[in-house]
Design an enzyme around this catalytic site. Sequence first.
Site, PDB file in Angstrom:
ATOM      1  CE  LYS A   1      11.082  11.941   1.023  1.00 22.76           C
ATOM      2  NZ  LYS A   1      11.703  12.419  -0.226  1.00 22.76           N
TER       3      LYS A   1
ATOM      4  CE1 TYR B   1       4.627 -21.083   8.222  1.00 26.47           C
ATOM      5  CE2 TYR B   1       5.482 -18.944   8.895  1.00 26.47           C
ATOM      6  CZ  TYR B   1       4.444 -19.865   8.846  1.00 26.47           C
ATOM      7  OH  TYR B   1       3.243 -19.573   9.422  1.00 26.47           O
TER       8      TYR B   1
HETATM    9  C1  LIG Z   1      12.956  12.850  -0.016  1.00 30.71           C
HETATM   10  C2  LIG Z   1      13.492  14.054  -0.672  1.00 30.71           C
HETATM   11  C3  LIG Z   1      14.511  14.810  -0.074  1.00 30.71           C
HETATM   12  C4  LIG Z   1      15.239  14.347   1.164  1.00 30.71           C
HETATM   13  O1  LIG Z   1      16.179  13.371   0.765  1.00 30.71           O
HETATM   14  P1  LIG Z   1      17.104  12.616   1.820  1.00 30.71           P
HETATM   15  O2  LIG Z   1      17.995  11.793   0.985  1.00 30.71           O
HETATM   16  O3  LIG Z   1      16.195  11.806   2.667  1.00 30.71           O
HETATM   17  O4  LIG Z   1      17.815  13.657   2.591  1.00 30.71           O
HETATM   18  C5  LIG Z   1      14.870  15.997  -0.664  1.00 30.71           C
HETATM   19  N1  LIG Z   1      14.286  16.413  -1.823  1.00 30.71           N
HETATM   20  C6  LIG Z   1      13.335  15.698  -2.442  1.00 30.71           C
HETATM   21  C7  LIG Z   1      12.757  16.187  -3.715  1.00 30.71           C
HETATM   22  C8  LIG Z   1      12.921  14.492  -1.895  1.00 30.71           C
HETATM   23  O5  LIG Z   1      11.988  13.769  -2.528  1.00 30.71           O
END
Ligand SMILES: *Cc1c(COP(=O)(O)O)cnc(C)c1O
Length: 369
Positions: free
Chosen positions: A45, A261
């Site tokens: 994702k 800044y």
């Molecule tokens: C993002 C996600 C994962 C992967 O998790 P990681 O900690 O990045 O390995 C797995 N399952 C779900 C439902 C997620 O949202």
Amino acid sequence: MPSERRAAVARAGAILEIDLHAVVANWRRLKREVARTVRMAAVIKADAYGLGVAQVAPALARAGCDLFFVASLDEGLALRKVLPKASIAILDGLLAGGDGDFVRARLVPVLNELGQVMRWGKTHPYRPAILHIDTGMERLGLSRAEVDRLTAHPTLLARIRLAAIMSHLACADEPGHPKNPEQLARFRASLAQLPHAPASLASSSAIFLGRDYHFKIVRPGAALFGINPLPGKPNPMRATVALRAKILQVRDVDAGATVGYGATHRMERPSRIATVAVGYADGWLRSASDRGSAAIAGQRVPVVGRISMDLLTLDVTAITANRAKPGAYVDLLDDAYGIDDAAEAAGTIGYEMLTLLGRRYARIYRGAR
Ligand SMILES: *Cc1c(COP(=O)(O)O)cnc(C)c1O
């Protein structure tokens, strides 16, 4: 590299190198952690956690991965163009109006509540879907009461091809947390109530909680990209990104001068400041102002002053002038100082740092076919 591309890299203020070999090595490393019978999916994702799904997904597919999870329908549609054959699951679930896209692109919805289960069974009978059971995250997934309703009305599930039943752990990165066995027990209880389907519970960190947590499908994301799944312990994963940025200018400043800044950093003694072409618009978080460091020819130098939109400033007093000069590169992320280190300096986690990686970097993919 074609000359046009080489010119683009040469003029870029910063270069992000993404090592696809390392991503694949990490996928294989995780695969060794689970039994042969366990299916290793990949969660890609948010554009493969910022690394670029168009490059990462084919590399993983060539390594043997055939099940991918993304968050949104749009991510799924984009991934389908990259991988015509793989199974692609959409974690966000069924949203109003998206059904046609799911069917046309052969995307597998993760059904997160009873209404979605009913809709999918009615409008797209016998098409695969994943059932998401909440076991204590209270975010997405069917509640305990909804699971009870499902089991009391078996016809609700009769017309769904269950590709998997999944749940997600809240505290997998804390091996001693009592919530882990609690969620495991709740997941097992729900599985016992439901029709048989491949079960999936483990994300990256949960893979290291032991085989009890593996079930039939594991779904790591972060660890594939080099984030440490075992916070506080040595990282078993390989770094997948390196970031180097150009020094734009080096200046001598007097004792008492302030940098950047807000004049937050006052130099105690005459110093030399190097200004580097990376700022918070590139994902180098402003919360890392006056914190963290970079390396010049292997020597660490501290960030001084605020991170601004396009720039950060380093105290390079200790570096010889021929190394810290305009046009020279500084290493912001490398094998010695990785995404988790930079994230810690910014007061966040590697996940956030990685997914915010900038769009201005010239990206170089290593290990691409
Ligand atoms: C993002 C996600 C994962 C992967 O998790 P990681 O900690 O990045 O390995 C797995 N399952 C779900 C439902 C997620 O949202």
